[in-house]
Motif scaffolding. Structure first.
Motif, PDB file in Angstrom:
ATOM      1  N   LEU A 291       0.830  -1.202   0.000  1.00 38.89           N
ATOM      2  CA  LEU A 291       0.000   0.000   0.000  1.00 38.89           C
ATOM      3  C   LEU A 291       0.866   1.254   0.000  1.00 38.89           C
ATOM      4  O   LEU A 291       2.057   1.220   0.328  1.00 38.89           O
ATOM      5  CB  LEU A 291      -0.924   0.001   1.221  1.00 38.89           C
ATOM      6  CG  LEU A 291      -1.916  -1.163   1.330  1.00 38.89           C
ATOM      7  CD1 LEU A 291      -2.738  -1.032   2.612  1.00 38.89           C
ATOM      8  CD2 LEU A 291      -2.838  -1.201   0.109  1.00 38.89           C
ATOM      9  N   SER A 292       0.260   2.375  -0.331  1.00 42.95           N
ATOM     10  CA  SER A 292       0.983   3.647  -0.356  1.00 42.95           C
ATOM     11  C   SER A 292       1.352   4.083   1.056  1.00 42.95           C
ATOM     12  O   SER A 292       0.704   3.696   2.037  1.00 42.95           O
ATOM     13  CB  SER A 292       0.114   4.730  -0.999  1.00 42.95           C
ATOM     14  OG  SER A 292      -0.996   5.032  -0.169  1.00 42.95           O
ATOM     15  N   ASP A 293       2.399   4.905   1.150  1.00 42.02           N
ATOM     16  CA  ASP A 293       2.806   5.426   2.455  1.00 42.02           C
ATOM     17  C   ASP A 293       1.680   6.222   3.111  1.00 42.02           C
ATOM     18  O   ASP A 293       1.487   6.150   4.325  1.00 42.02           O
ATOM     19  CB  ASP A 293       4.037   6.335   2.307  1.00 42.02           C
ATOM     20  CG  ASP A 293       5.329   5.527   2.227  1.00 42.02           C
ATOM     21  OD1 ASP A 293       5.245   4.275   2.267  1.00 42.02           O
ATOM     22  OD2 ASP A 293       6.406   6.140   2.122  1.00 42.02           O
ATOM     23  N   SER A 294       0.921   6.979   2.318  1.00 44.20           N
ATOM     24  CA  SER A 294      -0.085   7.871   2.912  1.00 44.20           C
ATOM     25  C   SER A 294      -1.168   7.097   3.649  1.00 44.20           C
ATOM     26  O   SER A 294      -1.569   7.475   4.754  1.00 44.20           O
ATOM     27  CB  SER A 294      -0.717   8.759   1.835  1.00 44.20           C
ATOM     28  OG  SER A 294      -1.424   7.968   0.893  1.00 44.20           O
ATOM     29  N   VAL A 295      -1.639   5.982   3.073  1.00 46.55           N
ATOM     30  CA  VAL A 295      -2.703   5.232   3.737  1.00 46.55           C
ATOM     31  C   VAL A 295      -2.137   4.456   4.927  1.00 46.55           C
ATOM     32  O   VAL A 295      -2.797   4.312   5.968  1.00 46.55           O
ATOM     33  CB  VAL A 295      -3.443   4.316   2.732  1.00 46.55           C
ATOM     34  CG1 VAL A 295      -2.600   3.126   2.331  1.00 46.55           C
ATOM     35  CG2 VAL A 295      -4.785   3.866   3.285  1.00 46.55           C
ATOM     36  N   ARG A 296      -0.891   3.990   4.838  1.00 48.66           N
ATOM     37  CA  ARG A 296      -0.271   3.305   5.983  1.00 48.66           C
ATOM     38  C   ARG A 296      -0.025   4.291   7.130  1.00 48.66           C
ATOM     39  O   ARG A 296      -0.256   3.984   8.305  1.00 48.66           O
ATOM     40  CB  ARG A 296       1.044   2.656   5.551  1.00 48.66           C
ATOM     41  CG  ARG A 296       0.884   1.523   4.541  1.00 48.66           C
ATOM     42  CD  ARG A 296       2.232   0.974   4.098  1.00 48.66           C
ATOM     43  NE  ARG A 296       2.907   0.298   5.191  1.00 48.66           N
ATOM     44  CZ  ARG A 296       4.218   0.077   5.235  1.00 48.66           C
ATOM     45  NH1 ARG A 296       4.996   0.497   4.239  1.00 48.66           N
ATOM     46  NH2 ARG A 296       4.752  -0.553   6.258  1.00 48.66           N
ATOM     47  N   VAL A 297       0.427   5.477   6.776  1.00 55.37           N
ATOM     48  CA  VAL A 297       0.647   6.514   7.792  1.00 55.37           C
ATOM     49  C   VAL A 297      -0.670   6.877   8.467  1.00 55.37           C
ATOM     50  O   VAL A 297      -0.730   7.066   9.687  1.00 55.37           O
ATOM     51  CB  VAL A 297       1.296   7.751   7.144  1.00 55.37           C
ATOM     52  CG1 VAL A 297       1.092   8.995   7.996  1.00 55.37           C
ATOM     53  CG2 VAL A 297       2.775   7.503   6.908  1.00 55.37           C
ATOM     54  N   LYS A 298      -1.740   6.951   7.679  1.00 54.50           N
ATOM     55  CA  LYS A 298      -3.047   7.278   8.249  1.00 54.50           C
ATOM     56  C   LYS A 298      -3.466   6.221   9.267  1.00 54.50           C
ATOM     57  O   LYS A 298      -3.995   6.544  10.342  1.00 54.50           O
ATOM     58  CB  LYS A 298      -4.093   7.371   7.137  1.00 54.50           C
ATOM     59  CG  LYS A 298      -5.423   7.919   7.573  1.00 54.50           C
ATOM     60  CD  LYS A 298      -5.282   9.371   7.953  1.00 54.50           C
ATOM     61  CE  LYS A 298      -6.396   9.784   8.888  1.00 54.50           C
ATOM     62  NZ  LYS A 298      -6.154  11.089   9.489  1.00 54.50           N
ATOM     63  N   ALA A 299      -3.220   4.969   8.953  1.00 50.91           N
ATOM     64  CA  ALA A 299      -3.583   3.886   9.872  1.00 50.91           C
ATOM     65  C   ALA A 299      -2.754   3.958  11.154  1.00 50.91           C
ATOM     66  O   ALA A 299      -3.279   3.800  12.258  1.00 50.91           O
ATOM     67  CB  ALA A 299      -3.379   2.535   9.184  1.00 50.91           C
ATOM     68  N   LEU A 300      -1.450   4.225  11.023  1.00 48.42           N
ATOM     69  CA  LEU A 300      -0.585   4.319  12.206  1.00 48.42           C
ATOM     70  C   LEU A 300      -0.950   5.525  13.067  1.00 48.42           C
ATOM     71  O   LEU A 300      -0.956   5.448  14.303  1.00 48.42           O
ATOM     72  CB  LEU A 300       0.881   4.411  11.769  1.00 48.42           C
ATOM     73  CG  LEU A 300       1.490   3.105  11.242  1.00 48.42           C
ATOM     74  CD1 LEU A 300       2.774   3.378  10.480  1.00 48.42           C
ATOM     75  CD2 LEU A 300       1.742   2.121  12.387  1.00 48.42           C
ATOM     76  N   SER A 301      -1.266   6.656  12.434  1.00 51.40           N
ATOM     77  CA  SER A 301      -1.643   7.843  13.223  1.00 51.40           C
ATOM     78  C   SER A 301      -2.964   7.615  13.937  1.00 51.40           C
ATOM     79  O   SER A 301      -3.186   8.121  15.046  1.00 51.40           O
ATOM     80  CB  SER A 301      -1.722   9.085  12.328  1.00 51.40           C
ATOM     81  OG  SER A 301      -2.755   8.974  11.374  1.00 51.40           O
ATOM     82  N   CYS A 302      -3.837   6.817  13.333  1.00 51.41           N
ATOM     83  CA  CYS A 302      -5.105   6.470  13.984  1.00 51.41           C
ATOM     84  C   CYS A 302      -4.841   5.639  15.243  1.00 51.41           C
ATOM     85  O   CYS A 302      -5.456   5.870  16.295  1.00 51.41           O
ATOM     86  CB  CYS A 302      -5.984   5.704  13.001  1.00 51.41           C
ATOM     87  SG  CYS A 302      -7.576   5.210  13.678  1.00 51.41           S
TER      88      CYS A 302
END
Length: 1120
Positions: A291-302
């Motif tokens: 997956l893209s960094d942006s969606v993975r980052v969104k999941a981690l920040s959540c």
């Protein structure tokens, strides 16, 4: 006109600048024609026979739309028309008076018909998108209940059996609801039911899912208890829908995942029942490397957000281990072949910019855990994973282990300091000689973090660490800037806290730094050296005086440069100059103070740079501590710049939606505008409708400027006193507005400044006790204290609450009873302290989850309670004891509960320390002795148990508390003296911690001073004097030597018999900078009495001393 307008819009799409310029000029002319609006409607609906409709539409807009448009970026013509029309409606609706709006109501009905007609017949998605936004603007001003056709269209289209029609309907629904959510509230349950059906039935239509989730996100903040159950039932469906959306469009999925942020921000209880599913979903996304960094980052920040808000629930559901197991591989992943992590780039400038990568956010998750979870529970599951990484043969896994240790340092500082520092520090030191530079760099970062957060214990390893760090400094010119930056970071943080222990290293350090200033070619190296000199100054203070002239000459050279490339170096030079002002000594810096102020003013007037301005604020603030008079002539200029910085919206970036690339014609180009409107255009900042805004961000430099402006205004107000009075009200008003600023650091600084303003006004009133000054003080107090109380209760960010508590404590300490005169104020402050101790405030999760282990909490949660607890003795010292007793009775059980042996060392130390401070406060207030006597039976067992504690800090605070109890309670406690003396005697025989021994001496002195008749002085005094001089707690010299002076009057023979030891101890006190003048006077008087009345014994005592100490005693006696 519509055909001509179509032709103009078509020309604007041509790849020819001359054609575009000609079309732009024609468009400007067209927009001066009232017929432009119906023409836009005609183009928008792509109809060739709209003349009759256009005539009627023109009447609708002859008041509404009269002015300008600007240069447009080529786009689809119908879309261009829709966008222009939306902007006209949005802009000019605001200018119409209410009575004119009523007249236009019927005509607006027609526009609604045209828009919906265009929407239903349009087939192009981009045009539909713009039409939906036009509808949204109209809904913003014409609520949905006044547009039944819109509701009817939404109802039909969203429930259509045709997937394409549903998608179009959901697009329109998301836009109109997002633009104005509240008027749709009567329809929320129906909307949520619809969204539930879409999320379940349209899994093969990801665009429908996307618009559906945006709709739910828009209304989440406005839902009430009646929608709660429906919202909860949507969560599992949302997770399934997001999984499908991720497969179809990761950018849309990343945006849709904002639903979790919105739920956590506004109604976290909705997601608590589903926290396990949400965490597992986020872990699944964050670990999927396809997956893209942006969606993975969104999941981690959540995940990080969930931990911050609901750490107890995460622990209760045993989610800690799954989270750690998932994020450690992310944290320790190697970059793609041929690439490096951003922070390992050899050309990294070290500007501190955060990487938006999954690896960075994985570290943030661990950082959040450290800040919000009990360290015992976290370390039990985390350390095996970290150790496995640290012992790995893979350098990126070793780096991941070090990054983990680094981010633990802030949140788990007490745990590491007391239980793990030696082993963790050894690991980090070993990494500095690792064969791989990515590991060495991570080790330097970890050492910097340890040095910043694990003081003072980490400084004890000075002899091991300084040679390692100086080794890095010896090859400045050979290393790459990125690696050198990390070495400087570690060195600065370590040496900043060394104090006098920096002395042996000072020549080497300063030679290195001055050489870099004079010889380094890279400006970044010069900047790092300037910063390091500031850190050295914080430790060395007056020891730096020999190096001051060359340092100042270099800084002046940097600060008078005019080239842009010097800007960053100038900013750092100002910061270091501020540090020097505070540390080098008043006598050394004062001659330069006026020149420094003028230098700052010249820079801020010549260069428009927020970082530079911020540093001038800090410089003025620092100068105010050594030479406030130098600021007085410039206060008008200084405060004007600071207040402009606070008011400014510069740096606030509005992220507009994609079709906002159409830029309207300049307003000045419209000849029909009247002069007043032109003036407004020239002076006002442009208005941006929130509907156009996809998001806001503020540049860090402007946030930092506002934060530093608040800090500086508060300190300057206090230090300049009366001179600041003309600026106090305007400064306070502007700072007060910052309490709602979006960024928490600015709010934190604002509350601190409010407290400073109160203290400043109190000082002015004490120095000039006029009625006007008194009224001004209470006017401030009546605004600030209720504001601080409410902030403690309602603010979500923990460190902002700490700042509010600190400010409140500072005001109470400075203003004493004046702060508590208002009826109910003492109760309000006492109750909010109680709420913090009971964990009932918003930032503590409002009391939190039911399955809470009271003896284990995050260290920062404990720190928050300590800030609150510090207010209790301050209140006790500010009012008569009987007035505070009801609130004290309410608070004491909460404090005493933390003294249990099962509590952490920090909690136990806080508990007995607070009890001791409260007792000491009671000594000085009316009725204090009686109240202390009544409390003695409750407090004595807690303090006695503390004296037997295994931790030195707990013993120290307990010993202090027993001494304070003896002093405060007086005769009531005499019956317990034998037990207390026996306890102290046993402790004195085996105690090795010098601070505990110092406090034992002071506690014995308090017992003697309070009830000298019941003390066996012949046994106590020799044991007491044998422990002199005090070595750690030098403040207690006052207690000890005032007691010995009293005993010299009461039992002179006993004191004379101990003269030799007392005189020898006195040489360590006389002239010591850490001992106050009152204590020095007591001691000099005692020594002079010895010399005059017992000369033989005194000469014998003096003769046994080294010559230097003999001379000091002689000088002290002569001077007195």
């Amino acid at each position: 006109m519509s055909e001509g307008l179509e032709q103009i819009l078509l020309q604007l799409t041509q790849p020819d600048n001359a054609v575009i310029q000609q079309a732009t000029a024609q468009l400007k002319q067209a927009f001066k024609d009232p017929a432009i609006i119906p023409a836009l409607c005609a183009v928008m609906t792509s109809s060739q026979n709209q003349q009759d409709q256009a005539s009627e539409a023109m009447e609708i807009f002859d008041e509404l739309m009269e002015s300008e448009v600007s240069i447009i970026v080529p786009h689809i013509i119908r879309q261009s028309a829709a966008v222009m029309l939306r902007m006209r409606v949005k802009k000019h609706w605001k200018k119409i008076s209410p009575d004119h709006r009523e007249r236009l109501t019927n005509k607006m009905i027609y526009l609604k018909v045209v828009v919906l007609q265009a929407f239903t017949q349009e087939s192009d998605h981009t045009v539909r998108h713009s039409l939906s936004q036009l509808s949204a603007v109209m809904v913003k001003h014409e609520t949905p209940d006044r547009w039944p056709a819109l509701l009817q269209l939404l109802n039909q289209s969203t429930k259509s059996n045709n997937p394409q029609e549903r998608q179009v309907g959901l697009l329109l629904l998301s836009k109109v609801v997002e633009s104005n959510p509240e008027p749709f509230k009567p329809h929320y349950q129906q909307l949520l039911q619809l969204c539930g059906e879409v999320l379940q039935q349209d899994l093969d239509n990801p665009t429908c899912l996307y618009y559906c989730i945006l709709t739910v996100t828009a209304i989440t903040a406005y839902t009430g208890s009646e929608e709660m159950n429906i919202m909860r039932s949507l969560i599992p469906k949302l997770i399934v829908a997001l999984k499908h959306l991720i497969k179809a469009d990761q950018d849309q999925a990343s945006e849709a995942m904002e639903i979790f942020d919105e739920l956590m921000e506004s109604e976290v209880s909705i997601i608590v029942p589903h926290i396990v599913e949400i965490v597992h979903f986020c872990l699944e996304v964050s670990t999927d490397t396809t997956l893209s960094d942006s969606v993975r980052v969104k999941a981690l920040s959540c995940i990080a957000f969930l931990i911050r808000l609901k750490s107890k629930t995460v622990l209760k559901h045993k989610l800690l281990n799954p989270i750690l197991q998932a994020i450690f591989p992310v944290l320790s992943a190697a970059p793609p072949p041929g690439e490096e992590d951003p922070e390992d780039d050899e050309n990294d400038s070290g500007d501190g910019s955060d990487s938006e990568s999954p690896k960075h956010y994985a570290a943030q998750v661990i950082d959040t855990m450290a800040l919000h979870m009990p360290p015992e529970k976290l370390f039990q599951q985390l350390m095996p994973l970290a150790q496995a990484c640290l012992s790995s043969g893979n350098p990126y896994e070793r780096k991941g282990g070090l990054m983990c240790l680094a981010v633990l340092a802030e949140g788990c500082a007490d745990h590491i300091r007391t239980k793990m520092l030696s082993s963790m520090l050894q690991t980090v030191c070993q990494s500095l000689s690792d064969s791989d530079q990515v590991v060495r760099s991570a080790g330097l970062f970890a050492l910097g973090q340890f040095s910043e957060h694990l003081q003072p214990e980490v400084s004890k390893y000075c002899s091991e660490l300084m040679p390692l760090l100086l080794g890095y400094m010896s090859c400045l010119n050979q290393a790459k800037v990125g690696h050198v930056t990390k070495a400087f970071y570690a060195l600065e943080n370590f040496m900043e806290n060394l104090g006098d222990e920096i002395a042996p290293y000072l020549p080497t350090l300063m030679d290195t730094m001055l050489s870099a200033l004079n010889n380094a070619e890279d400006l970044k190296i010069k900047e790092l050296a300037v910063s390091a000199i500031g850190a050295i100054a914080n430790a060395a203070k007056e020891l730096l005086v020999p190096y001051f002239p060359p340092v100042i000459e270099s800084l002046k050279g940097f600060l008078t440069a005019t080239t842009e490339e010097m800007r960053s170096l100038q900013t750092q030079a100002l910061d270091t100059l501020s540090v020097l002002a505070r540390t080098i000594g008043k006598d050394v810096f004062t001659p330069l103070a006026a020149e420094c102020v003028q230098l700052g003013l010249n820079l801020s007037s010549a260069i428009d740079d927020p970082d530079l301005r911020r540093c001038t604020y800090s410089l003025y603030s620092a100068v105010s501590t050594v030479s406030p008079d130098c600021l007085t002539p410039h206060l008008t200029a200084i405060t004007t710049v600071m207040l402009l910085g606070l008011r400014s919206t510069e740096g606030v970036m509005t992220h507009l939606e994609e079709d906002k690339t159409f830029v309207l014609l300049d307003e000045e180009d419209d000849d029909d505008e009247d002069d007043n409107e032109k003036d407004a255009i020239l002076t006002d900042e442009p208005e941006i409708d929130l509907h156009d805004v996809a998001g806001f961000s503020v540049e860090n430099a402007f946030i930092d400027e506002k934060e530093d402006a608040c800090d500086a205004l508060g300190e300057i107000a206090f230090n300049t006193g009366v001179a600041f009075q003309p600026f106090l009200e305007s400064s306070f008003q502007q700072v007060y507005e910052m309490k709602e600023f979006p960024h928490e650091d600015v709010r934190r600084a604002a509350f601190g400044a409010m407290g400073q303003f109160c203290r400043a006004q109190h000082k002015v009133w004490k120095e000039n006790p006029t009625e006007a000054n008194h009224q001004a003080l209470h006017k401030l107090l009546d605004v600030v204290l209720p504001c601080l109380v409410e902030t403690v209760r309602a603010e979500r960010e923990r460190h902002v609450v700490m700042s509010a508590l600190e400010a409140m404590n500072g005001v109470v300490k400075a203003c004493q009873g004046e702060a508590l005169q208002q009826p109910g104020r003492l109760q309000d402050i006492s109750h909010v302290i109680r709420d913090v101790l009971k964990k009932k405030t918003v930032c503590q999760d409002g009391g939190g989850d039911e399955a809470e282990d009271e003896d284990q909490q995050a260290e920062y949660d404990a720190m928050l309670q300590e800030f609150a607890g510090e207010g209790i003795p301050l209140l006790a010292a500010a009012v008569p004891a009987e007035a505070f007793l009801p609130y004290l009775n309410d608070l004491l059980p909460l404090i005493m509960s933390k003294a249990k042996s099962s509590c952490t060392v920090a909690d136990r130390s806080f508990s007995v320390g607070t009890l001791g401070e409260v007792l000491q406060s009671l000594v000085g207030v009316a009725g204090g002795r009686g109240v202390a006597g009544r409390l003695s039976n409750r407090l004595l067992p807690v303090l006695v148990a503390g004296v037997r504690d295994g931790d030195a800090e707990v013993r120290n605070n307990s010993v202090f508390g027993l001494g304070a109890l003896a002093e405060a309670a007086g005769p009531v406690i005499v019956a317990d003296y034998p037990m207390m003396l026996s306890l102290f005697s046993n402790l004195l025989g085996k105690e090795s911690d010098r601070r505990v021994i110092d406090n034992l001496c002071a506690a014995l002195c308090r017992m003697i001073t309070s009830n000298v008749e019941v003390i066996p002085l012949e046994q106590v005094i020799p044991a007491l004097v044998a422990r002199l001089p005090l070595e750690e707690d030098l403040e207690e010299n006052k207690t000890v030597y005032s007691c010995l002076s009293m005993l010299y009057t009461h039992s002179p023979g006993l004191i004379v018999s101990e003269m030799k030891t007392i005189v020898a101890a006195a040489t360590h006190v006389l002239g010591a900078k850490d001992v106050d003048t009152e204590t020095q006077s007591h001691l000099v008087l005692l020594i002079r009495n010895f010399a005059q009345q017992h000369s033989a014994e005194f000469q014998g005592a003096v003769t046994s001393l080294p010559a230097e100490q003999q001379a000091m005693l002689s000088a002290a006696i002569i001077a007195s």
